[in-house]
Write a protein that holds these residues in place. Structure first.
Motif, mmCIF file in Angstrom:
data_model
loop_
_atom_site.group_PDB
_atom_site.id
_atom_site.type_symbol
_atom_site.label_atom_id
_atom_site.label_comp_id
_atom_site.label_asym_id
_atom_site.label_seq_id
_atom_site.Cartn_x
_atom_site.Cartn_y
_atom_site.Cartn_z
ATOM 1 N N SER A 281 0.820 -1.206 0.000
ATOM 2 C CA SER A 281 0.000 0.000 0.000
ATOM 3 C C SER A 281 0.856 1.259 0.000
ATOM 4 O O SER A 281 1.721 1.434 0.873
ATOM 5 C CB SER A 281 -0.933 0.026 1.209
ATOM 6 O OG SER A 281 -1.705 1.220 1.183
ATOM 7 N N PHE A 282 0.585 2.108 -0.972
ATOM 8 C CA PHE A 282 1.257 3.404 -1.123
ATOM 9 C C PHE A 282 0.193 4.509 -1.175
ATOM 10 O O PHE A 282 -0.955 4.244 -1.536
ATOM 11 C CB PHE A 282 2.006 3.458 -2.464
ATOM 12 C CG PHE A 282 3.208 2.575 -2.582
ATOM 13 C CD1 PHE A 282 4.451 2.995 -2.145
ATOM 14 C CD2 PHE A 282 3.094 1.314 -3.166
ATOM 15 C CE1 PHE A 282 5.579 2.190 -2.283
ATOM 16 C CE2 PHE A 282 4.216 0.505 -3.300
ATOM 17 C CZ PHE A 282 5.458 0.946 -2.856
ATOM 18 N N PRO A 283 0.609 5.751 -0.921
ATOM 19 C CA PRO A 283 -0.284 6.874 -1.229
ATOM 20 C C PRO A 283 -0.386 7.007 -2.750
ATOM 21 O O PRO A 283 0.646 7.042 -3.433
ATOM 22 C CB PRO A 283 0.452 8.079 -0.622
ATOM 23 C CG PRO A 283 1.895 7.671 -0.561
ATOM 24 C CD PRO A 283 1.915 6.179 -0.405
ATOM 25 N N CYS A 284 -1.617 7.046 -3.258
ATOM 26 C CA CYS A 284 -1.804 7.078 -4.721
ATOM 27 C C CYS A 284 -2.729 8.217 -5.118
ATOM 28 O O CYS A 284 -3.703 8.503 -4.426
ATOM 29 C CB CYS A 284 -2.431 5.772 -5.200
ATOM 30 S SG CYS A 284 -1.323 4.368 -5.081
ATOM 31 N N ARG A 285 -2.398 8.820 -6.262
ATOM 32 C CA ARG A 285 -3.322 9.761 -6.909
ATOM 33 C C ARG A 285 -3.856 9.081 -8.162
ATOM 34 O O ARG A 285 -3.102 8.379 -8.847
ATOM 35 C CB ARG A 285 -2.581 11.037 -7.334
ATOM 36 C CG ARG A 285 -2.286 11.958 -6.177
ATOM 37 C CD ARG A 285 -2.073 13.394 -6.688
ATOM 38 N NE ARG A 285 -1.797 14.275 -5.577
ATOM 39 C CZ ARG A 285 -0.568 14.593 -5.151
ATOM 40 N NH1 ARG A 285 0.497 14.133 -5.783
ATOM 41 N NH2 ARG A 285 -0.411 15.390 -4.121
ATOM 42 N N CYS A 286 -5.128 9.314 -8.464
ATOM 43 C CA CYS A 286 -5.724 8.692 -9.647
ATOM 44 C C CYS A 286 -6.240 9.765 -10.594
ATOM 45 O O CYS A 286 -6.821 10.773 -10.142
ATOM 46 C CB CYS A 286 -6.896 7.804 -9.244
ATOM 47 S SG CYS A 286 -6.454 6.518 -8.065
ATOM 48 N N ARG A 287 -5.990 9.512 -11.887
ATOM 49 C CA ARG A 287 -6.488 10.414 -12.945
ATOM 50 C C ARG A 287 -6.657 9.630 -14.234
ATOM 51 O O ARG A 287 -5.821 8.762 -14.514
ATOM 52 C CB ARG A 287 -5.476 11.552 -13.170
ATOM 53 C CG ARG A 287 -6.172 12.900 -13.267
ATOM 54 C CD ARG A 287 -5.233 14.040 -13.502
ATOM 55 N NE ARG A 287 -4.459 13.886 -14.714
ATOM 56 C CZ ARG A 287 -3.424 14.663 -15.035
ATOM 57 N NH1 ARG A 287 -3.027 15.610 -14.211
ATOM 58 N NH2 ARG A 287 -2.783 14.494 -16.154
ATOM 59 N N ASP A 288 -7.712 9.909 -14.977
ATOM 60 C CA ASP A 288 -7.952 9.225 -16.251
ATOM 61 C C ASP A 288 -7.916 7.704 -16.106
ATOM 62 O O ASP A 288 -7.383 6.999 -16.982
ATOM 63 C CB ASP A 288 -6.915 9.673 -17.302
ATOM 64 C CG ASP A 288 -6.961 11.172 -17.543
ATOM 65 O OD1 ASP A 288 -8.060 11.746 -17.419
ATOM 66 O OD2 ASP A 288 -5.895 11.755 -17.835
ATOM 67 N N GLY A 289 -8.405 7.191 -14.996
ATOM 68 C CA GLY A 289 -8.470 5.741 -14.812
ATOM 69 C C GLY A 289 -7.137 5.084 -14.502
ATOM 70 O O GLY A 289 -7.019 3.859 -14.556
ATOM 71 N N GLN A 290 -6.121 5.871 -14.165
ATOM 72 C CA GLN A 290 -4.787 5.323 -13.848
ATOM 73 C C GLN A 290 -4.382 5.791 -12.463
ATOM 74 O O GLN A 290 -4.653 6.932 -12.096
ATOM 75 C CB GLN A 290 -3.736 5.849 -14.839
ATOM 76 C CG GLN A 290 -3.980 5.482 -16.280
ATOM 77 C CD GLN A 290 -3.783 3.998 -16.542
ATOM 78 O OE1 GLN A 290 -2.970 3.348 -15.883
ATOM 79 N NE2 GLN A 290 -4.550 3.466 -17.475
ATOM 80 N N TRP A 291 -3.691 4.933 -11.719
ATOM 81 C CA TRP A 291 -3.146 5.358 -10.424
ATOM 82 C C TRP A 291 -1.650 5.646 -10.569
ATOM 83 O O TRP A 291 -0.967 5.053 -11.408
ATOM 84 C CB TRP A 291 -3.383 4.301 -9.335
ATOM 85 C CG TRP A 291 -2.870 2.919 -9.654
ATOM 86 C CD1 TRP A 291 -3.603 1.877 -10.163
ATOM 87 C CD2 TRP A 291 -1.513 2.440 -9.534
ATOM 88 N NE1 TRP A 291 -2.796 0.780 -10.364
ATOM 89 C CE2 TRP A 291 -1.507 1.097 -9.979
ATOM 90 C CE3 TRP A 291 -0.317 2.999 -9.103
ATOM 91 C CZ2 TRP A 291 -0.348 0.305 -9.994
ATOM 92 C CZ3 TRP A 291 0.836 2.221 -9.129
ATOM 93 C CH2 TRP A 291 0.806 0.893 -9.564
ATOM 94 N N GLU A 292 -1.172 6.571 -9.743
ATOM 95 C CA GLU A 292 0.264 6.878 -9.669
ATOM 96 C C GLU A 292 0.649 6.948 -8.205
ATOM 97 O O GLU A 292 -0.078 7.543 -7.405
ATOM 98 C CB GLU A 292 0.572 8.261 -10.289
ATOM 99 C CG GLU A 292 0.400 8.345 -11.785
ATOM 100 C CD GLU A 292 1.301 7.407 -12.560
ATOM 101 O OE1 GLU A 292 2.360 7.014 -12.016
ATOM 102 O OE2 GLU A 292 0.916 7.031 -13.685
#
Ligand SMILES: NC(=O)c1ccc[n+]([C@@H]2O[C@H](COP(=O)([O-])OP(=O)(O)OC[C@H]3O[C@@H](n4cnc5c(N)ncnc54)[C@H](O)[C@@H]3O)[C@@H](O)[C@H]2O)c1
Ligand SMILES: O=C(O)C[C@H](O)C(=O)O
Length: 326
Positions: A281-292
């Motif tokens: 588990s990491f902190p993730c940002r999601c945009r356009d259906g993709q996580w980073e």
């Protein structure tokens, strides 16, 4: 109107399934403009109960529900699915750790990984809820070599939400004031809820709480919350788990706010020195259906030790199921 998407839910006749399906069908997961076809998978002895759930879904007359398939065959359940919520697995009882379920549950995820590989959409978004979630997600991912490993995630959102509420209650603020929460590692008692980058109403959380409360109350409360619920309810969390599954998928599909992030168990690319290939588990940002994975966060010495301990546990779980990892 958008074209319907196919959402597979395994263990659909179970406790979490009952709290989950109606919310997916109502639009809570993918939005008010997204029709869904539910593909419900359970084992053969649960098919009668599953038929009852289908009848109840019919009786809601959900405008967004474009079809329901009930099956005990993973090859049917995962056919062309765009989203897959892998819930079906045995829950733990009192006195057990989640990894004690590995032997009972691991085989389910190797079979379902293969079925996803053969039948799912190539862009399927998979969320593993069944415990131990991270290692089950790893098993499913490794058994689906033709799918991008980034398609496989494990649920840490319940831990993330638990941590937000504990902090909001301690500081006398609203949960909506809590931003940038991170829970690192495994969905287990070694998970590390990290407040060093968290803010409450714009103030760093660690300026609002003392180290004693953080170490002796906050961290163990979040780590042990699942066990506390089992003790109180006599059964593991179901409605809050379903809610977290909705939150996880909604964030992944529809995005996270620009000034915030969520905790997701995702395929490690080596960020923050975590062994590549673990579902951590990491902190993730999601945009356009993709996580980073959010990069560049300050990691204190205290955090480093905790992050390494939960990584070590995931390495041991991985090694315990190596016969299921092609
Ligand atoms: N990751 C998390 O945060 C989190 C939170 C809560 C619960 N869980 C886990 O979720 C899982 C489900 O919990 P529950 O309370 O719904 O349990 P439950 O026993 O009520 O339901 C499980 C369902 O899965 C079905 N099932 C079993 N094997 C299956 C298979 N091979 N294919 C399809 N379905 C299958 C069962 O027949 C049953 O209907 C448990 O492993 C539990 O520990 C995880
Ligand atoms: O604790 C459990 O076994 C169930 C679930 O994983 C939870 O965190 O509530």
């Amino acid at each position: 109107m958008k074209a319907p998407v196919r959402v597979t839910v395994t263990g659909a006749a179970g406790q979490i399934g009952y709290a989950l399906l109606f919310r997916i069908a109502s639009g809570a997961m993918l939005g008010d403009d997204q029709p869904v076809i539910l593909q419900l998978l359970d084992i053969t002895p649960a098919l009668d109960a599953l038929e009852g759930v289908r009848m109840e879904l019919d009786d809601c007359a959900f405008p967004l529900l474009a079809g329901v398939v009930c099956t005990d065959d993973p090859n049917v359940g995962f056919k062309d699915c765009d989203y897959a919520l892998l819930v079906g697995a045995r829950p733990r009882g009192p006195g057990m750790e989640r990894k004690d379920l590995l032997e009972a549950n691991a085989a389910i995820f190797s079979e379902q990984g293969k079925a996803l590989n053969a039948h799912a959409s190539r862009t399927v978004k998979v969320l593993v809820v069944g415990n131990p979630a991270n290692t089950n997600a790893l098993i499913a991912q490794r058994n689906a070599p033709e799918l991008d490993p980034r398609n496989f995630t494990a649920m840490m959102r319940l831990d993330h939400n638990r941590a937000k509420t504990q902090l909001a209650q301690q500081t006398g603020k609203a949960v909506t004031d809590v931003r940038r929460m991170t829970v690192w590692g495994n969905h287990s008692a070694t998970q590390y809820p990290d407040l060093f980058n968290t803010e409450v109403d714009g103030t760093p959380a660690m300026e609002l709480v003392d180290q004693g409360w953080y170490e002796e109350t906050f961290i163990p409360t979040v780590q042990q919350r699942g066990a506390a619920i089992i003790k109180a309810r006599g059964a593991s969390s179901a409605a809050s788990a379903a809610n977290a599954a909705i939150d996880h998928m909604r964030a992944w599909a529809l995005g996270t706010p620009t000034d915030d992030w969520v905790s997701m168990g995702v395929y490690s690319d080596g960020s923050y020195g975590i062994t590549e290939g673990l579902i951590y588990s990491f902190p993730c940002r999601c945009r356009d259906g993709q996580w980073e994975i959010v990069q560049g966060l300050a990691i204190s010495e205290f955090s480093e030790g905790r992050m390494a301990a939960t990584e070590q546990e995931l390495t041991e779980e991985r090694d315990a199921v190596k016969h299921l990892l092609p």
